[in-house]
Enzyme design. Structure first.
Site, PDB file in Angstrom:
ATOM      1  NE  ARG A   2       7.486   4.245   9.665  1.00  0.00           N
ATOM      2  CZ  ARG A   2       6.367   4.378   8.951  1.00  0.00           C
ATOM      3  NH1 ARG A   2       5.980   3.416   8.136  1.00  0.00           N
ATOM      4  NH2 ARG A   2       5.647   5.461   9.022  1.00  0.00           N
TER       5      ARG A   2
ATOM      6  NE  ARG B  16       4.089   6.661   1.482  1.00  0.00           N
ATOM      7  CZ  ARG B  16       4.422   5.450   1.846  1.00  0.00           C
ATOM      8  NH1 ARG B  16       4.954   4.603   0.977  1.00  0.00           N
ATOM      9  NH2 ARG B  16       4.219   5.045   3.074  1.00  0.00           N
TER      10      ARG B  16
ATOM     11  CD  GLU C  27      10.727  -7.730   5.417  1.00  0.00           C
ATOM     12  OE1 GLU C  27      11.077  -8.819   5.925  1.00  0.00           O
ATOM     13  OE2 GLU C  27      10.351  -6.755   6.074  1.00  0.00           O
TER      14      GLU C  27
ATOM     15  CG  HIS D 167      11.342  -2.507   4.180  1.00  0.00           C
ATOM     16  ND1 HIS D 167       9.970  -2.424   4.131  1.00  0.00           N
ATOM     17  CD2 HIS D 167      11.636  -3.678   4.788  1.00  0.00           C
ATOM     18  CE1 HIS D 167       9.458  -3.491   4.710  1.00  0.00           C
ATOM     19  NE2 HIS D 167      10.442  -4.276   5.110  1.00  0.00           N
TER      20      HIS D 167
ATOM     21  CE1 TYR E 283       9.180   4.930   2.518  1.00  0.00           C
ATOM     22  CE2 TYR E 283       7.641   6.755   2.753  1.00  0.00           C
ATOM     23  CZ  TYR E 283       8.144   5.552   3.193  1.00  0.00           C
ATOM     24  OH  TYR E 283       7.618   4.958   4.311  1.00  0.00           O
TER      25      TYR E 283
ATOM     26  CG  HIS F 228       5.557  -2.192  10.116  1.00  0.00           C
ATOM     27  ND1 HIS F 228       6.878  -2.555  10.186  1.00  0.00           N
ATOM     28  CD2 HIS F 228       5.487  -1.206   9.168  1.00  0.00           C
ATOM     29  CE1 HIS F 228       7.582  -1.799   9.346  1.00  0.00           C
ATOM     30  NE2 HIS F 228       6.758  -0.979   8.712  1.00  0.00           N
TER      31      HIS F 228
ATOM     32  NE  ARG G 105      10.607   5.829   8.140  1.00  0.00           N
ATOM     33  CZ  ARG G 105       9.574   5.663   7.313  1.00  0.00           C
ATOM     34  NH1 ARG G 105       9.602   4.679   6.434  1.00  0.00           N
ATOM     35  NH2 ARG G 105       8.543   6.470   7.357  1.00  0.00           N
TER      36      ARG G 105
ATOM     37  N   PRO H  99       0.789  -1.225   0.000  1.00  0.00           N
ATOM     38  CG  PRO H  99      -0.088  -1.073   2.148  1.00  0.00           C
ATOM     39  CD  PRO H  99       0.555  -2.042   1.205  1.00  0.00           C
ATOM     40  CG  ASN H 100      -0.126   4.254   1.470  1.00  0.00           C
ATOM     41  OD1 ASN H 100      -1.157   4.767   1.031  1.00  0.00           O
ATOM     42  ND2 ASN H 100      -0.072   3.681   2.657  1.00  0.00           N
TER      43      ASN H 100
ATOM     44  CG  ASP I 145      -0.131 -17.091   8.598  1.00  0.00           C
ATOM     45  OD1 ASP I 145       0.980 -17.046   9.157  1.00  0.00           O
ATOM     46  OD2 ASP I 145      -1.206 -17.148   9.223  1.00  0.00           O
TER      47      ASP I 145
ATOM     48  CB  ALA J 291       1.647   0.216   6.065  1.00  0.00           C
TER      49      ALA J 291
ATOM     50  CG  ASN K 238       8.342  -2.113  -0.055  1.00  0.00           C
ATOM     51  OD1 ASN K 238       7.943  -2.252   1.105  1.00  0.00           O
ATOM     52  ND2 ASN K 238       8.849  -0.979  -0.506  1.00  0.00           N
TER      53      ASN K 238
ATOM     54  CB  SER L  45      12.844   4.119   4.622  1.00  0.00           C
ATOM     55  OG  SER L  45      11.805   3.278   5.109  1.00  0.00           O
TER      56      SER L  45
HETATM   57  C1  DQA Z   1       8.436   0.885   3.522  1.00  0.00           C
HETATM   58  C2  DQA Z   1       8.594   1.091   5.030  1.00  0.00           C
HETATM   59  C3  DQA Z   1       7.265   0.902   5.741  1.00  0.00           C
HETATM   60  O1  DQA Z   1       7.421   1.094   7.151  1.00  0.00           O
HETATM   61  C4  DQA Z   1       6.253   1.917   5.230  1.00  0.00           C
HETATM   62  O2  DQA Z   1       4.985   1.696   5.822  1.00  0.00           O
HETATM   63  C5  DQA Z   1       6.141   1.942   3.743  1.00  0.00           C
HETATM   64  C6  DQA Z   1       7.362   1.774   2.933  1.00  0.00           C
HETATM   65  C7  DQA Z   1       9.746   1.204   2.747  1.00  0.00           C
HETATM   66  O3  DQA Z   1       9.835   0.785   1.585  1.00  0.00           O
HETATM   67  O4  DQA Z   1      10.641   1.866   3.282  1.00  0.00           O
HETATM   68  O5  DQA Z   1       5.090   2.213   3.190  1.00  0.00           O
HETATM   69  O6  DQA Z   1       8.129  -0.481   3.285  1.00  0.00           O
END
Ligand code: DQA
Length: 148
Positions: free
Chosen positions: A109, A17, A96, A98, A22, A78, A105, A9-10, A85, A75, A72, A100
């Site tokens: 997170r 953003r 996995e 990220h 980012y 977490h 942070r 998401p996002n 699962d 959110a 990735n 950031s």
């Molecule tokens: C993220 C880090 C997450 O904590 C955050 O909610 C994101 C992006 C990252 O790519 O740094 O949306 O996964």
């Protein structure tokens, strides 16, 4: 070899953003760099993004033709037992990633529900995290192929 890249998401808002965290690359820019590296590594990539937890679970369930996942979870990293699962269930190696460094942070997170079922994690290299993650995924998938 096929690798599935999943964005949570996002991440569709990248580029407009929280640029200080980012960066300014859009998801399309990042996807183009992933495609370029995939060509260089001679692998096929499918890149997807969803803002919906259940949709991400479905993508993982439907990934049986893929040698590895680069995910990735954003959110959901977490919070999502369901995504955790799903990764455990399909037994496809997952990297996995990220953008950031989640450990630098906010406290909430620092905990990833995904890491215990991922092969490994790349965190904190900006958009380059995707490229490092893709290289790792290809290397894990090759090793797995060699062992089977
Ligand atoms: C993220 C880090 C997450 O904590 C955050 O909610 C994101 C992006 C990252 O790519 O740094 O949306 O996964």
């Amino acid at each position: 070899m096929k690798i599935l890249v999943i964005n949570g998401p996002n991440l569709n808002l990248l580029g407009r953003r929280e640029n200080d965290i980012y960066g300014t690359m859009t998801l399309d820019d990042i996807n183009a760099s992933i495609e370029n590296l995939a060509k260089e590594l001679n692998v096929e990539v499918t890149i997807s993004q969803s803002n919906h937890e259940g949709e991400i679970v479905d993508m993982i369930h439907n990934a049986k033709d893929y040698a590895a996942l680069v995910i990735n979870p954003a959110a959901y990293t977490h919070t999502s037992v369901a995504i955790r699962d799903a990764i455990a269930a399909v037994e496809i190696p997952a990297v996995e990633i990220h953008i950031s460094n989640i450990y630098k942070r906010e406290e909430f997170r620092h905990k990833s529900l995904i890491s215990p079922v991922a092969h490994g994690q790349v965190s904190g290299f900006g958009p380059e995290s995707y490229l490092l993650g893709l290289r790792a995924a290809v290397s894990i998938a090759n090793a797995k192929k060699g062992n089977s």
